[in-house]
Design a protein around this motif. Structure first.
Motif, mmCIF file in Angstrom:
data_model
loop_
_atom_site.group_PDB
_atom_site.id
_atom_site.type_symbol
_atom_site.label_atom_id
_atom_site.label_comp_id
_atom_site.label_asym_id
_atom_site.label_seq_id
_atom_site.Cartn_x
_atom_site.Cartn_y
_atom_site.Cartn_z
ATOM 1 N N VAL A 34 -28.692 6.172 18.015
ATOM 2 C CA VAL A 34 -27.374 5.881 18.112
ATOM 3 C C VAL A 34 -26.588 6.141 16.446
ATOM 4 O O VAL A 34 -26.548 5.609 15.255
ATOM 5 C CB VAL A 34 -26.585 4.473 18.538
ATOM 6 N N ILE A 35 -25.106 7.114 16.526
ATOM 7 C CA ILE A 35 -24.348 7.378 16.212
ATOM 8 C C ILE A 35 -22.739 6.762 16.252
ATOM 9 O O ILE A 35 -22.256 7.295 16.980
ATOM 10 C CB ILE A 35 -24.005 8.813 15.001
ATOM 11 N N VAL A 36 -22.687 5.283 15.256
ATOM 12 C CA VAL A 36 -21.150 4.651 15.759
ATOM 13 C C VAL A 36 -20.460 6.040 14.497
ATOM 14 O O VAL A 36 -20.344 5.458 12.718
ATOM 15 C CB VAL A 36 -21.559 3.770 15.068
ATOM 16 N N GLY A 37 -19.003 6.730 14.957
ATOM 17 C CA GLY A 37 -18.261 7.041 13.659
ATOM 18 C C GLY A 37 -17.679 8.283 14.719
ATOM 19 O O GLY A 37 -17.903 8.906 15.486
ATOM 20 N N ALA A 38 -17.718 9.038 13.479
ATOM 21 C CA ALA A 38 -16.507 10.648 14.161
ATOM 22 C C ALA A 38 -16.785 11.151 12.295
ATOM 23 O O ALA A 38 -16.409 11.264 11.161
ATOM 24 C CB ALA A 38 -14.700 10.289 14.250
ATOM 25 N N GLY A 39 -16.349 12.534 12.537
ATOM 26 C CA GLY A 39 -16.328 13.723 10.949
ATOM 27 C C GLY A 39 -16.295 14.948 11.400
ATOM 28 O O GLY A 39 -16.499 15.435 12.450
ATOM 29 N N PRO A 40 -16.328 15.622 10.207
ATOM 30 C CA PRO A 40 -16.520 17.630 10.941
ATOM 31 C C PRO A 40 -17.920 17.908 11.352
ATOM 32 O O PRO A 40 -17.618 19.268 11.250
ATOM 33 C CB PRO A 40 -16.157 17.381 9.233
ATOM 34 N N GLN A 41 -18.933 17.293 10.589
ATOM 35 C CA GLN A 41 -20.200 17.375 11.368
ATOM 36 C C GLN A 41 -20.846 17.415 13.036
ATOM 37 O O GLN A 41 -21.131 17.003 13.388
ATOM 38 C CB GLN A 41 -21.162 16.629 10.158
ATOM 39 N N GLU A 42 -19.644 16.621 13.515
ATOM 40 C CA GLU A 42 -19.972 15.574 14.298
ATOM 41 C C GLU A 42 -20.156 16.733 16.432
ATOM 42 O O GLU A 42 -21.314 16.727 16.148
ATOM 43 C CB GLU A 42 -18.804 14.891 15.426
ATOM 44 N N ALA A 43 -18.949 17.690 16.169
ATOM 45 C CA ALA A 43 -20.076 18.908 17.236
ATOM 46 C C ALA A 43 -21.566 19.890 17.058
ATOM 47 O O ALA A 43 -21.808 19.588 17.554
ATOM 48 C CB ALA A 43 -18.693 20.225 16.842
ATOM 49 N N GLU A 44 -21.185 19.816 15.414
ATOM 50 C CA GLU A 44 -22.738 20.478 15.319
ATOM 51 C C GLU A 44 -23.360 19.819 15.471
ATOM 52 O O GLU A 44 -24.869 20.199 16.413
ATOM 53 C CB GLU A 44 -22.729 20.775 13.830
ATOM 54 N N TYR A 61 1.006 -0.842 -0.010
ATOM 55 C CA TYR A 61 -0.263 -0.047 -0.213
ATOM 56 C C TYR A 61 0.490 1.581 -0.028
ATOM 57 O O TYR A 61 2.129 1.731 0.944
ATOM 58 C CB TYR A 61 -1.016 -0.098 1.292
ATOM 59 N N ILE A 62 -0.171 2.324 -0.795
ATOM 60 C CA ILE A 62 1.113 3.841 -0.254
ATOM 61 C C ILE A 62 -0.100 4.377 -0.009
ATOM 62 O O ILE A 62 -1.316 4.490 -0.613
ATOM 63 C CB ILE A 62 2.100 4.127 -2.058
ATOM 64 N N THR A 63 0.506 5.342 0.399
ATOM 65 C CA THR A 63 -0.458 5.860 1.806
ATOM 66 C C THR A 63 -0.211 7.504 2.505
ATOM 67 O O THR A 63 0.785 6.937 2.243
ATOM 68 C CB THR A 63 -1.093 4.977 2.848
ATOM 69 N N PRO A 64 -1.720 8.034 2.912
ATOM 70 C CA PRO A 64 -0.151 8.871 3.457
ATOM 71 C C PRO A 64 0.765 9.035 4.974
ATOM 72 O O PRO A 64 1.154 9.485 4.777
ATOM 73 C CB PRO A 64 -2.315 9.431 3.898
ATOM 74 N N GLN A 65 0.253 7.795 5.411
ATOM 75 C CA GLN A 65 1.073 7.054 6.012
ATOM 76 C C GLN A 65 2.646 7.303 5.657
ATOM 77 O O GLN A 65 3.315 7.262 6.623
ATOM 78 C CB GLN A 65 0.733 6.188 7.024
ATOM 79 N N ASP A 66 2.980 7.134 4.189
ATOM 80 C CA ASP A 66 3.986 7.543 4.114
ATOM 81 C C ASP A 66 4.724 9.043 3.851
ATOM 82 O O ASP A 66 5.435 8.832 3.735
ATOM 83 C CB ASP A 66 4.136 6.443 2.979
ATOM 84 N N PHE A 67 3.856 9.476 4.200
ATOM 85 C CA PHE A 67 4.489 10.765 3.844
ATOM 86 C C PHE A 67 3.970 12.108 4.630
ATOM 87 O O PHE A 67 3.349 11.841 5.423
ATOM 88 C CB PHE A 67 3.391 11.397 2.219
ATOM 89 N N LYS A 68 4.630 13.568 4.653
ATOM 90 C CA LYS A 68 4.060 14.550 5.568
ATOM 91 C C LYS A 68 3.066 14.783 5.000
ATOM 92 O O LYS A 68 2.587 14.544 3.655
ATOM 93 C CB LYS A 68 5.046 15.200 5.298
ATOM 94 N N SER A 69 1.597 14.973 5.361
ATOM 95 C CA SER A 69 0.623 15.230 4.855
ATOM 96 C C SER A 69 -0.042 16.527 6.157
ATOM 97 O O SER A 69 0.425 17.013 7.242
ATOM 98 C CB SER A 69 -0.351 14.266 5.539
ATOM 99 N N VAL A 70 -1.380 17.166 5.463
ATOM 100 C CA VAL A 70 -1.457 18.305 6.144
ATOM 101 C C VAL A 70 -3.835 17.814 5.814
ATOM 102 O O VAL A 70 -3.597 17.321 5.250
ATOM 103 C CB VAL A 70 -1.508 19.374 5.592
ATOM 104 N N PRO A 71 -4.254 18.163 7.082
ATOM 105 C CA PRO A 71 -5.834 18.350 7.009
ATOM 106 C C PRO A 71 -5.996 18.432 6.138
ATOM 107 O O PRO A 71 -6.212 19.699 5.348
ATOM 108 C CB PRO A 71 -6.089 18.465 8.726
ATOM 109 N N MET A 72 -7.266 17.734 5.192
ATOM 110 C CA MET A 72 -7.992 18.795 4.469
ATOM 111 C C MET A 72 -8.303 19.512 5.024
ATOM 112 O O MET A 72 -9.501 19.910 5.696
ATOM 113 C CB MET A 72 -9.229 17.045 4.138
ATOM 114 N N PRO A 73 -8.394 20.877 4.120
ATOM 115 C CA PRO A 73 -9.840 21.791 4.324
ATOM 116 C C PRO A 73 -11.541 21.476 5.024
ATOM 117 O O PRO A 73 -11.898 21.042 3.882
ATOM 118 C CB PRO A 73 -9.697 22.817 4.231
ATOM 119 N N SER A 74 -11.695 21.556 5.889
ATOM 120 C CA SER A 74 -13.074 21.665 6.415
ATOM 121 C C SER A 74 -13.261 20.055 6.178
ATOM 122 O O SER A 74 -14.475 19.512 7.147
ATOM 123 C CB SER A 74 -14.206 21.608 5.215
#
Length: 356
Positions: free
Chosen positions: A208-218, A37-50
């Motif tokens: 019940v909601i299982v998971g995570a994501g950008p809308q979680e806090a809202e 696998y070639i994945t983001p774990q192999d590189f320096k990375s930044v979070p995607m906006p939003s």
């Protein structure tokens, strides 16, 4: 064979793309292949906006090329259209090396939902990304027909499977303290999943909601009575499916929706809209395996009333990972590759019985 899978979607993300690619690698390895696998774990990375769960790899071109050169693969599969996918595509095109791609995510719709980027522009970018591959793998015949109508070519079917040993009907008390029945969603907590369609419903028991994501806090703030149970994997996730009475899938934009099959494998009926993905998963499903309806409450209550764990499990067993891996291998089209020989070597088909 030695196979490279290049993907911008990887752990710790919890979604169908990661689950599919991870399981595919395990199945291929079980049958004697070597997968890198070639994945983001192999590189320096930044979070995607939003969308900080998704990491965007920085300047991956040179390292991707070095990794592929060192591994010397027989086949390269590019699973996503992000920086890693583009770097692998650039390598293949410069070396005139054949490669395949797959269509997992409706980025055109997602970017329109988040940033009002025109859908047709999004599909134009996707067509350009995929057009030079030997094949673009697609999860269902219906999606294949839709994408062909949008101008995509070289389409091949790659159906999804579920790990029915991992996802199974088990005794679970994780939600015993909550009012019954339990209506559960598993996946990203994001605007494109239209979770409010589910959370706004007047249903008995507990959501019940299982998971995570950008809308979680809202959503936590807006729906204080909903139980947000975080991210879970493996047996802990199977326990949460098994402790639920109905699995609710409110998304209208998924290409497949693997979580629906995971829920069915755990004996839990599906309630969803009659849209691509759920429609094809639930085709020919027996009574008791769930309900699709444009009125999501009707779907939820019908699925609850007709719930039959044995029927759910039986329907899930039709989604075989061995068959999915066979399709994937067939789609690779490696020059000089003898598919029948590989399948027999991997014990995925029986040798014919020869006369004495």
């Amino acid at each position: 064979m030695k196979i490279v899978i290049a993907t911008d979607a990887w752990k710790p993300q919890l979604n169908g793309v990661v689950t599919t690619l991870d399981t595919l690698g395990r199945i291929l390895t079980k049958f004697g292949n070597e997968v890198m696998y070639i994945t983001p774990q192999d590189f320096k990375s930044v979070p995607m906006p939003s969308y900080p769960e998704i990491r965007l790899s920085l300047f991956p071109n040179r390292k991707v090329a070095a990794m592929i050169n060192e591994f010397k693969p027989d086949a390269i599969h590019i699973a996503t259209e992000g920086p890693i996918g583009r770097a692998a595509r650039r390598f293949c095109r410069r070396r005139k090396y054949p490669y395949t791609t797959s269509f997992h995510t409706r980025f055109a719709e997602y970017t329109n939902e988040r940033w009002k980027f025109p859908i047709e522009w999004g599909y134009a970018l996707l067509r350009d990304f995929h057009k030079h591959g030997e094949a673009m793998m697609v999860a269902t015949p219906g999606l294949m027909e839709e994408l062909r109508g949008r101008g995509f070519n070289n389409l091949r079917l790659w159906e999804r499977g579920v790990d029915t040993e991992q996802f199974r009907v088990i005794e679970s008390d994780v939600y015993d303290h909550l009012p019954k029945p339990i209506f559960t969603y598993v996946g990203r907590i994001a605007v494109e999943k239209t979770l409010e369609d589910f959370l706004d419903l007047d249903l008995p028991g507990t959501k019940v909601i299982v998971g995570a994501g950008p809308q979680e806090a809202e959503l936590k703030k807006k729906y204080p009575k909903v139980v947000f149970d975080g991210k879970h994997y493996g047996d802990e996730l199977a326990k949460r499916y098994s402790a639920s009475d109905v699995f609710v899938f409110p998304s209208r934009t998924d290409t497949f929706g693997l979580v629906n099959v995971e829920a069915l494998a755990c004996g839990v009926p599906v309630a969803a809209y009659p849209v691509r993905g759920p429609l094809e998963i639930m085709e020919h499903a027996p009574k008791g395996a769930g309900c699709l309806d444009e009125d999501l409450k009707v779907a939820c209550m019908t699925a609850l009333e007709e719930r039959d764990p044995a029927a759910c499990r039986a329907h899930a067993m039709k989604f075989s990972w061995d068959a999915a891996a066979k399709q994937f291998i067939s789609n690779l089209e490696i020059p000089g590759f003898d598919e029948d020989f590989w399948l027999r070597s991997a014990k995925m088909i029986e040798d014919p019985i020869l006369p004495a």
